[in-house]
Design an enzyme around this catalytic site. Structure first.
Site, short mmCIF file in Angstrom:
data_model
loop_
_atom_site.label_atom_id
_atom_site.label_comp_id
_atom_site.label_asym_id
_atom_site.label_seq_id
_atom_site.Cartn_x
_atom_site.Cartn_y
_atom_site.Cartn_z
N ILE A 229 40.00 -11.74 -3.23
CA ILE A 229 38.70 -12.24 -2.81
C ILE A 229 38.92 -13.69 -2.43
O ILE A 229 39.33 -14.50 -3.27
CB ILE A 229 37.64 -12.12 -3.93
N PRO A 230 38.67 -14.04 -1.18
CA PRO A 230 38.95 -15.42 -0.76
C PRO A 230 37.97 -16.42 -1.37
O PRO A 230 36.83 -16.08 -1.67
CB PRO A 230 38.78 -15.36 0.77
N ASP A 231 38.43 -17.64 -1.52
CA ASP A 231 37.56 -18.71 -1.97
C ASP A 231 36.88 -19.27 -0.72
O ASP A 231 37.55 -19.82 0.15
CB ASP A 231 38.37 -19.79 -2.66
N PRO A 232 35.56 -19.15 -0.61
CA PRO A 232 34.89 -19.58 0.61
C PRO A 232 34.61 -21.08 0.68
O PRO A 232 34.00 -21.55 1.64
CB PRO A 232 33.57 -18.80 0.55
N TYR A 233 35.09 -21.83 -0.28
CA TYR A 233 34.74 -23.25 -0.43
C TYR A 233 34.92 -24.06 0.85
O TYR A 233 34.10 -24.88 1.20
CB TYR A 233 35.55 -23.86 -1.57
#
Length: 148
Positions: free
Chosen positions: A104-108
Site C-alpha cells: 500500500i503506497p504512502d500517499p504523503y
C-alpha cells in the site's frame, strides 16, 4: 486510514466489542500527531472520522497484545521482523487482506488522487479482512494492528 476504516466497518457490523484495533508506526517522528489532513479529508469524504486518532510508535508489548500485525509495505514488514519475537504474527496487508501481495503506497508526497487510491485499496482489504476474521473468530481474539 486503515485503523479508521476497519473500526468503521467493525462498528457497522455490530462487532465493536469483539475487536481491539490500533495502528502504529515503525518510526516515532510523528508520535502524538493526528493523521495527515489529507487522510482526514479523504476519510471524512467517505463518512469516516479519523481526526481523533494519534500517531504512536510500535511498542514491544504490541507483539504480545495483538494476534495480528499488518504492515502496509515490505519495508515495514522487514523492520518489524527485526524487533519482533519469533512468535509474532506479522503480515503484509496486501497478502492477507487483498490477496494481491501489493504494497500500500504512502500517499504523503502525492495529491488527492493518491489518498483516494489508498482509501479504496484499504477499504477493499479491510472489508475482506473483516469477513475472514469473522469466519475465524473462534480461534482469534480479534486484536488487530496496522503499521505504516
Amino acid at each position: 486510514m486503515a485503523e479508521g476504516i476497519f473500526r468503521h466497518l467493525v462498528a457497522e457490523a455490530g462487532l465493536t466489542g469483539r475487536f481491539t484495533i490500533d495502528s502504529a508506526g515503525t518510526g516515532g517522528w510523528h508520535e502524538g500527531e493526528p493523521p495527515d489532513r489529507r487522510s482526514i479529508a479523504t476519510a471524512k469524504g467517505h463518512g469516516i472520522d479519523i481526526s481523533g486518532q494519534h500517531a504512536r510508535r510500535i511498542r514491544s508489548s504490541d507483539f504480545r497484545d495483538f494476534d495480528l500485525i499488518l504492515a502496509m509495505d515490505r519495508d515495514n514488514v522487514a523492520a518489524l521482523e527485526t524487533i519482533a519475537p519469533p512468535e509474532a504474527s506479522i503480515r503484509l496487508f496486501g497478502d492477507i487482506a487483498l490477496r494481491t501481495g501489493e504494497d500500500i503506497p504512502d500517499p504523503y508526497y502525492g495529491g488527492p488522487a493518491g489518498f483516494e487510491l489508498v482509501y479504496t485499496r484499504l477499504l477493499t482489504g479491510c472489508s475482506s479482512l473483516l469477513e475472514a476474521l469473522g469466519a475465524e473468530r473462534a480461534s482469534c481474539s480479534g486484536n488487530t494492528s496496522s503499521v505504516r
